[in-house]
Design a protein around this motif. Sequence first.
Motif, PDB file in Angstrom:
ATOM      1  N   GLU A  76      64.476  18.792  -7.293  1.00 27.87           N
ATOM      2  CA  GLU A  76      65.312  19.521  -6.336  1.00 27.87           C
ATOM      3  C   GLU A  76      66.106  20.619  -7.034  1.00 27.87           C
ATOM      4  OE1 GLU A  76      67.648  16.493  -4.509  1.00 27.87           O
ATOM      5  OE2 GLU A  76      65.957  15.672  -3.387  1.00 27.87           O
ATOM      6  N   GLN A  77      66.589  20.331  -8.232  1.00 28.82           N
ATOM      7  CA  GLN A  77      67.337  21.317  -9.007  1.00 28.82           C
ATOM      8  C   GLN A  77      66.442  22.491  -9.396  1.00 28.82           C
ATOM      9  OE1 GLN A  77      69.012  19.614 -12.541  1.00 28.82           O
ATOM     10  NE2 GLN A  77      69.821  21.540 -13.283  1.00 28.82           N
ATOM     11  N   VAL A  78      65.210  22.217  -9.795  1.00 23.51           N
ATOM     12  CA  VAL A  78      64.268  23.278 -10.174  1.00 23.51           C
ATOM     13  C   VAL A  78      63.926  24.132  -8.953  1.00 23.51           C
ATOM     14  CG1 VAL A  78      61.895  23.704 -10.929  1.00 23.51           C
ATOM     15  CG2 VAL A  78      63.318  22.079 -12.158  1.00 23.51           C
ATOM     16  N   LEU A  79      63.688  23.482  -7.810  1.00 19.34           N
ATOM     17  CA  LEU A  79      63.364  24.213  -6.592  1.00 19.34           C
ATOM     18  C   LEU A  79      64.527  25.101  -6.151  1.00 19.34           C
ATOM     19  CD1 LEU A  79      61.210  24.664  -4.459  1.00 19.34           C
ATOM     20  CD2 LEU A  79      62.181  22.757  -3.184  1.00 19.34           C
ATOM     21  N   ALA A  91      64.203  33.864  -6.537  1.00 18.98           N
ATOM     22  CA  ALA A  91      63.415  34.623  -5.561  1.00 18.98           C
ATOM     23  C   ALA A  91      64.330  35.463  -4.675  1.00 18.98           C
ATOM     24  CB  ALA A  91      62.572  33.680  -4.708  1.00 18.98           C
ATOM     25  N   ASN A  92      65.454  34.892  -4.237  1.00 19.94           N
ATOM     26  CA  ASN A  92      66.400  35.648  -3.413  1.00 19.94           C
ATOM     27  C   ASN A  92      66.981  36.835  -4.172  1.00 19.94           C
ATOM     28  OD1 ASN A  92      66.042  34.051  -1.176  1.00 19.94           O
ATOM     29  ND2 ASN A  92      67.783  32.718  -1.629  1.00 19.94           N
ATOM     30  N   ALA A  93      67.219  36.663  -5.467  1.00 21.07           N
ATOM     31  CA  ALA A  93      67.748  37.760  -6.276  1.00 21.07           C
ATOM     32  C   ALA A  93      66.748  38.907  -6.374  1.00 21.07           C
ATOM     33  CB  ALA A  93      68.105  37.255  -7.675  1.00 21.07           C
ATOM     34  N   PRO A 104      56.789  27.210   1.762  1.00 17.47           N
ATOM     35  CA  PRO A 104      55.978  26.049   1.389  1.00 17.47           C
ATOM     36  C   PRO A 104      54.553  26.174   1.910  1.00 17.47           C
ATOM     37  CG  PRO A 104      57.646  25.455   3.023  1.00 17.47           C
ATOM     38  CD  PRO A 104      57.864  26.890   2.661  1.00 17.47           C
ATOM     39  N   ILE A 105      53.609  25.670   1.153  1.00 14.60           N
ATOM     40  CA  ILE A 105      52.195  25.713   1.531  1.00 14.60           C
ATOM     41  C   ILE A 105      51.865  24.403   2.230  1.00 14.60           C
ATOM     42  CG2 ILE A 105      49.840  25.825   0.674  1.00 14.60           C
ATOM     43  CD1 ILE A 105      50.880  27.394  -1.695  1.00 14.60           C
ATOM     44  N   SER A 106      51.283  24.496   3.418  1.00 14.07           N
ATOM     45  CA  SER A 106      50.895  23.289   4.149  1.00 14.07           C
ATOM     46  C   SER A 106      49.559  22.783   3.622  1.00 14.07           C
ATOM     47  CB  SER A 106      50.802  23.579   5.643  1.00 14.07           C
ATOM     48  OG  SER A 106      49.753  24.486   5.882  1.00 14.07           O
ATOM     49  N   PRO A 107      49.290  21.484   3.744  1.00  9.76           N
ATOM     50  CA  PRO A 107      48.003  20.947   3.264  1.00  9.76           C
ATOM     51  C   PRO A 107      46.798  21.574   3.972  1.00  9.76           C
ATOM     52  CG  PRO A 107      49.556  19.173   3.669  1.00  9.76           C
ATOM     53  CD  PRO A 107      50.192  20.434   4.176  1.00  9.76           C
ATOM     54  N   SER A 108      46.946  21.933   5.260  1.00  9.04           N
ATOM     55  CA  SER A 108      45.818  22.552   5.961  1.00  9.04           C
ATOM     56  C   SER A 108      45.503  23.936   5.390  1.00  9.04           C
ATOM     57  CB  SER A 108      46.109  22.653   7.459  1.00  9.04           C
ATOM     58  OG  SER A 108      47.250  23.472   7.669  1.00  9.04           O
TER      59      SER A 108
END
Length: 112
Positions: free
Chosen positions: A77-80, A87-89, A96-100
């Motif tokens: 969670e800390q890494v994410l 990314a915001n900077a 997120p990528i869905s399995p489908s």
Amino acid sequence: MTLVFNQKLAPKIPAISFVTVLGAECGFYRRLRSRLGAPKAITATAHKLARLFYQIWATTGQYLDPDIDYYQQKYQEQVLKSLRNKANALGLELVPISPSTLNTSSSLNHAT
């Protein structure tokens, strides 16, 4: 023969034993060791153990040791969170990528 007691090394002895032990503090030690090196990781783990010891002493022994899975989840969670901030900077957004989506993209790669 005289036994010499090294006062600087004494608080670090429990931290040194974390090399082979499993648990949340061991994960903390291993992550710091890979990033900072063994001497600094031992010192930081010794400080953390001292704070834990004081917490146990001040609360008369009420301490629940989290397992390694809890620590790994907290670290992920800390890494994410860190990746989102980076990314915001840069003006980007993490999606997120869905399995489908993974199955569709892999089948497209094989078809071409």
